[in-house]
Design an enzyme around this catalytic site. Sequence first.
Site, mmCIF file in Angstrom:
data_model
loop_
_atom_site.group_PDB
_atom_site.id
_atom_site.type_symbol
_atom_site.label_atom_id
_atom_site.label_comp_id
_atom_site.label_asym_id
_atom_site.label_seq_id
_atom_site.Cartn_x
_atom_site.Cartn_y
_atom_site.Cartn_z
ATOM 1 N N ASP A 24 6.013 -4.903 6.343
ATOM 2 C CA ASP A 24 5.679 -3.261 6.985
ATOM 3 C C ASP A 24 4.406 -3.013 7.114
ATOM 4 O O ASP A 24 4.320 -1.876 7.102
ATOM 5 C CB ASP A 24 6.792 -2.607 6.047
ATOM 6 N N TYR A 143 6.992 2.208 -7.983
ATOM 7 C CA TYR A 143 5.910 1.903 -8.463
ATOM 8 C C TYR A 143 5.527 2.759 -9.600
ATOM 9 O O TYR A 143 6.069 4.250 -9.397
ATOM 10 C CB TYR A 143 4.802 2.013 -7.476
ATOM 11 N N LYS A 173 12.007 -3.265 -6.729
ATOM 12 C CA LYS A 173 10.913 -3.665 -6.786
ATOM 13 C C LYS A 173 9.751 -2.790 -7.458
ATOM 14 O O LYS A 173 9.850 -1.679 -7.437
ATOM 15 C CB LYS A 173 10.453 -3.830 -5.462
#
Length: 264
Positions: A24, A143, A173
């Site tokens: 992406d 994150y 993730k």
Amino acid sequence: MTTGIDARLDRIGTDGSYVIVPMDHGITLGAVQGLKDIESTIDAVTRGGADAVLTQKGIAPRVHENKNDKGYIVHLNASTTIGPDEQDKRMTGTVEEAIRAGADAVSFHINVGSNYEPDQTAQLSKVTETATRFGIPVLAMAYARGPGVDSADPEALGHAVRLAEEVGADLVKTGYSGDADSFQHVVESTRLPVVIAGGSRGTDRETIEMVRGAMDGGGAGISMGRSIFQHEDPEAIATAVSGVVHDDLSVDDALAESGLALEV
């Protein structure tokens, strides 16, 4: 978790482990190496062992004929490197649009610790609610990023992955903490499968050592973009990564079996 979510998780992984190649980055970085002819890159990485590829919804027509029957994930938010703040990810799609694009799952990026965390948390929660109604898995890209936040701190990473579980994601993730022992804390912070990001590209050995460390720390695989799609041989590096994730190969064996062992 519903039967539909379980079934679709099987389409983007192998026996509960995941080799995902996000592509992406065109919206973030532009048409960089590996993304101009994205069709060839998708073909290469899925032949090399990737379980799934990930793009924005508009790239879907370029994905399906080239993914060798592997899984497909549509990403739902983005920002650019030339905009005012790259951490300010904004919605670019919906779960319904992803379904129409043929996605097996959706993904959403959240910067935990940033000024945008509150809005991104609320948006992720809405995405998971809608996705659950349709039986679509959600990959949360959670994150640890923001003022004063160490993006490799296992405590911060553990907080990020736990947030993803708390708001209903199915897979998460995050960044790698740097070694297997500290990454174990991150993995133990959630019951979700945890996959690691790759970040900017390093050497082949550095990439495979990072994957090996994450798996030794209890990780469920990887979601690496630039380290794979910008490689001179995307199929070979995907083969090496898959060898560690799916076949439990050592670093040396993975590099040797992929033909990358002669890297200087």
